[in-house]
Structures are given as C-alpha cells and as structure tokens.
Design a protein around this motif. Structure first.
Motif, PDB file in Angstrom:
ATOM      1  N   ILE A 107       0.863  -1.176   0.000  1.00 16.57           N
ATOM      2  CA  ILE A 107       0.000   0.000   0.000  1.00 16.57           C
ATOM      3  C   ILE A 107       0.901   1.228   0.000  1.00 16.57           C
ATOM      4  N   ALA A 108       0.764   2.062  -1.015  1.00 16.97           N
ATOM      5  CA  ALA A 108       1.604   3.252  -1.150  1.00 16.97           C
ATOM      6  C   ALA A 108       1.004   4.368  -0.302  1.00 16.97           C
ATOM      7  N   ASP A 109       1.515   4.514   0.915  1.00 12.19           N
ATOM      8  CA  ASP A 109       0.942   5.404   1.916  1.00 12.19           C
ATOM      9  C   ASP A 109      -0.472   4.907   2.226  1.00 12.19           C
ATOM     10  N   THR A 110      -1.500   5.436   1.553  1.00 12.89           N
ATOM     11  CA  THR A 110      -2.857   4.919   1.767  1.00 12.89           C
ATOM     12  C   THR A 110      -3.527   4.550   0.441  1.00 12.89           C
ATOM     13  N   GLU A 111      -2.725   4.343  -0.618  1.00 13.07           N
ATOM     14  CA  GLU A 111      -3.284   4.050  -1.939  1.00 13.07           C
ATOM     15  C   GLU A 111      -3.080   2.590  -2.315  1.00 13.07           C
ATOM     16  N   LEU A 112      -4.173   1.932  -2.758  1.00  8.27           N
ATOM     17  CA  LEU A 112      -4.135   0.585  -3.302  1.00  8.27           C
ATOM     18  C   LEU A 112      -4.521   0.679  -4.781  1.00  8.27           C
ATOM     19  N   PHE A 113      -4.556  -0.426  -5.477  1.00 14.45           N
ATOM     20  CA  PHE A 113      -5.024  -0.396  -6.856  1.00 14.45           C
ATOM     21  C   PHE A 113      -5.869  -1.634  -7.148  1.00 14.45           C
ATOM     22  N   GLN A 114      -6.913  -1.449  -7.990  1.00 13.08           N
ATOM     23  CA  GLN A 114      -7.750  -2.584  -8.382  1.00 13.08           C
ATOM     24  C   GLN A 114      -7.210  -3.247  -9.639  1.00 13.08           C
ATOM     25  N   ILE A 115      -6.586  -2.463 -10.517  1.00 18.04           N
ATOM     26  CA  ILE A 115      -5.716  -2.942 -11.582  1.00 18.04           C
ATOM     27  C   ILE A 115      -4.610  -1.902 -11.703  1.00 18.04           C
ATOM     28  N   LYS A 116      -3.539  -2.244 -12.417  1.00 25.71           N
ATOM     29  CA  LYS A 116      -2.437  -1.290 -12.560  1.00 25.71           C
ATOM     30  C   LYS A 116      -2.957   0.019 -13.158  1.00 25.71           C
ATOM     31  N   GLY A 117      -2.634   1.136 -12.492  1.00 26.53           N
ATOM     32  CA  GLY A 117      -3.038   2.442 -12.977  1.00 26.53           C
ATOM     33  C   GLY A 117      -4.422   2.878 -12.535  1.00 26.53           C
ATOM     34  N   ALA A 118      -5.130   2.052 -11.780  1.00 25.71           N
ATOM     35  CA  ALA A 118      -6.468   2.407 -11.297  1.00 25.71           C
ATOM     36  C   ALA A 118      -6.470   2.319  -9.776  1.00 25.71           C
ATOM     37  N   ASN A 119      -6.111   3.411  -9.123  1.00 24.06           N
ATOM     38  CA  ASN A 119      -5.938   3.430  -7.675  1.00 24.06           C
ATOM     39  C   ASN A 119      -7.244   3.738  -6.947  1.00 24.06           C
ATOM     40  N   TYR A 120      -7.270   3.363  -5.685  1.00 27.14           N
ATOM     41  CA  TYR A 120      -8.318   3.793  -4.772  1.00 27.14           C
ATOM     42  C   TYR A 120      -7.691   3.912  -3.390  1.00 27.14           C
ATOM     43  N   SER A 121      -8.374   4.586  -2.487  1.00 19.08           N
ATOM     44  CA  SER A 121      -7.766   4.871  -1.193  1.00 19.08           C
ATOM     45  C   SER A 121      -8.333   3.979  -0.096  1.00 19.08           C
ATOM     46  N   LEU A 122      -7.527   3.782   0.942  1.00 19.35           N
ATOM     47  CA  LEU A 122      -7.991   3.047   2.113  1.00 19.35           C
ATOM     48  C   LEU A 122      -9.214   3.704   2.731  1.00 19.35           C
ATOM     49  N   LEU A 123      -9.236   5.030   2.763  1.00 19.67           N
ATOM     50  CA  LEU A 123     -10.367   5.719   3.378  1.00 19.67           C
ATOM     51  C   LEU A 123     -11.645   5.467   2.592  1.00 19.67           C
ATOM     52  N   ASP A 124     -11.564   5.507   1.250  1.00 21.89           N
ATOM     53  CA  ASP A 124     -12.747   5.243   0.440  1.00 21.89           C
ATOM     54  C   ASP A 124     -13.230   3.802   0.634  1.00 21.89           C
TER      55      ASP A 124
END
Length: 288
Positions: A107-124
């Motif tokens: 997890i990049a700080d608080t960012e994950l990804f559902q596919i490469k280049g399509a991120n979403y946040s832990l908070l969301d």
C-alpha cells in the motif's frame, strides 16, 4: 462448437460482457436472484444448476451433499471434511477462501489499486480513519471468487474479531472487465469491513465485497445476514475469537475479499496475479 463454448466466446467479448453484467438493473436483478435462489422446488433447482453449468466450470464433486434443496443451497454448499486443510504455521496468513488472486502488493501510503493504474484509497474502501492509519504502507491482496467456486470463507489465522462495519452501496460486477472500466469499484459496492487482530497483536482486516447477484453476506461473528435491506454504514461491535480455518461466513454467489495486513508481512511464493488459490493455502508470512 458446443453451447458452453459459444457462451464462453460471447462473454469473452469485453463490450458485450460489460453490457450484459453491468448495464442492467443491477439491484433489482440481485434482489430477484436472492428470492429465486431460495425456491425449494426440485425441478427448478435441477434446471437452475444445469443452466449454471452451461455458463461455468461448476464442479460439485467436493460438495458434502449430493442433492440440494434449492439453488441457494448449492451456492452455499459445504465441502467434504478435510478438503481444505489450513497451513498450521502460525507465521502464515492463509487464504480465507478459494479464489483467483487479483491485484496485490504494498500500500503506497494509503493508496491501493484494483488494476495497474487504477488506484483507490484506504479511506474510500474502509470509511474509518483510524483503520486507515493502522494499514498505512501495509500489504493487500485481492481475492476474487467466481460463481462456480466454494463460497464459504474462513479465518486466515488465529484471530480476535473486534468490529464489523457494513457499508451500503452498489452491486457492480467485480470481474476484470468491470475493474478496468469502473473507477474505485470496490469502494462503490456493498461491503463489510471485518476488523481483527492476530494472536501476536497485529491488525488484520478482511473486506468482503458484494457484487451483482450476491443477494447477501452471512457473518457468523455477528449472527447476521447483511444485504440490500441492511442500513449502512452500520457498526456491529463484537468480541469473537476464531481459530485458523474456522468458518466465518459465506457469500451467496461469487465476489471478492480484500485482505489487509501491516507492512512487515511478506507475500508467499504462490501469490501471483491470475493464480488460483484454495482456502487454507499460504498468502502472507510474518517474518520470524
């Protein structure tokens, strides 16, 4: 070409697949499926399972039962005893379910990804700021359950379950085609955030995410079935201890589970995107 081959060919066409599984009244069809699947009629049940086999690689040879009362009974089937042994190593976090491994990594700080280049946040995804801090810079694994798979999921380690938060939402399909087209899909769908701690104290969070045709999510730790009629966000405090391999609940169709751990956990060698994994096989390891 067989009927199954023709259907497979059509559904592999991305535009058509997305149209047929998403650009429809998703919530209404999901509610209908929840009602229809519970009809206890031998003719309807047999015909439904036969149709299901046309669209999938459904294999019932591992099922404890040989006959089913309804389609729902088949969806939520138990397996024969001993078919999913859980890795006994206490340092291992095992897969909670049969699945296909999707996006995973740090997890990049608080960012994950559902596919490469399509991120979403832990908070969301989680909706809980304090839990975001717990998993900042941690690890995540996305596990996708297909419709034909065993739909029950289990404790991936010895855990203490502290709280469940149900978040209401949509029921987009969670297949790879939809993940490429729907931004922050996991954060839009209905989901449960299951907060647990390992016996050694580290946080481990499971996020079962609903999808189209998933009429409900059964969680034993709160003795509730969560579905579209459940108001959300709703918090269910609990204090339940589960041993590795204990059944936690089930989906009523295929869906997704996102596993979150702290940063010191390492991925097992079998964790590769697109690889199939069985419940009980290693996912992550805590360094000794």
């Amino acid at each position: 070409m067989t009927v199954k081959g023709l259907i497979a060919g059509l559904t592999q066409q991305e535009d058509l697949n997305f149209l047929l599984t998403n650009r429809i009244p998703r919530a209404a069809i999901t509610r209908f499926m929840g009602w229809f699947s519970k009809i206890e009629n031998p003719v309807i049940c047999a015909a439904s399972i036969a149709l299901w086999r046309l669209f999938s690689d459904l294999d019932l040879s591992e099922a404890k039962k040989t006959e089913f009362r309804s389609l729902h009974d088949c969806f939520t089937r138990e397996l024969k005893e001993g078919l999913r042994p859980f890795d006994p190593d206490p340092a291992i976090v095992a897969s909670p379910s049969d699945a296909i491994i999707g996006a995973h990594g740090a997890i990049a700080d608080t960012e994950l990804f559902q596919i490469k280049g399509a991120n979403y946040s832990l908070l969301d995804l989680l909706g809980l700021p304090e839990l975001v801090e717990t998993h900042r810079n941690g690890r995540f694994v996305t596990l996708r359950l297909t419709s034909s798979m065993y739909h029950r999921f289990h404790a991936p380690a010895d855990i203490d379950i502290k709280r469940v938060t149900f978040i209401a939402g949509d029921v987009w399909n969670v297949n790879p085609i939809a993940l490429k087209r729907v931004e922050k899909l996991f954060c839009k769908n209905e989901r449960a955030v299951i907060e647990t701690h390992l016996a050694s104290g580290e946080a481990l969070t499971l996020v079962p995410v609903a999808a189209i045709l998933v009429a409900s999510l059964r969680l034993h730790c709160i003795d509730r079935t969560l579905n579209a009629q459940t108001q959300g966000p709703t918090v269910f405090p609990c204090d339940v201890r589960s041993r590795k391999g204990d059944e936690l609940g089930w989906f009523e169709h295929g869906s997704t589970i996102i596993v979150l751990t702290p940063d010191r956990f390492e991925f097992s060698d079998n964790v590769r995107e697109g690889a199939a994994v069985k419940a009980g096989q290693p996912l992550l390891r805590k360094p000794r």
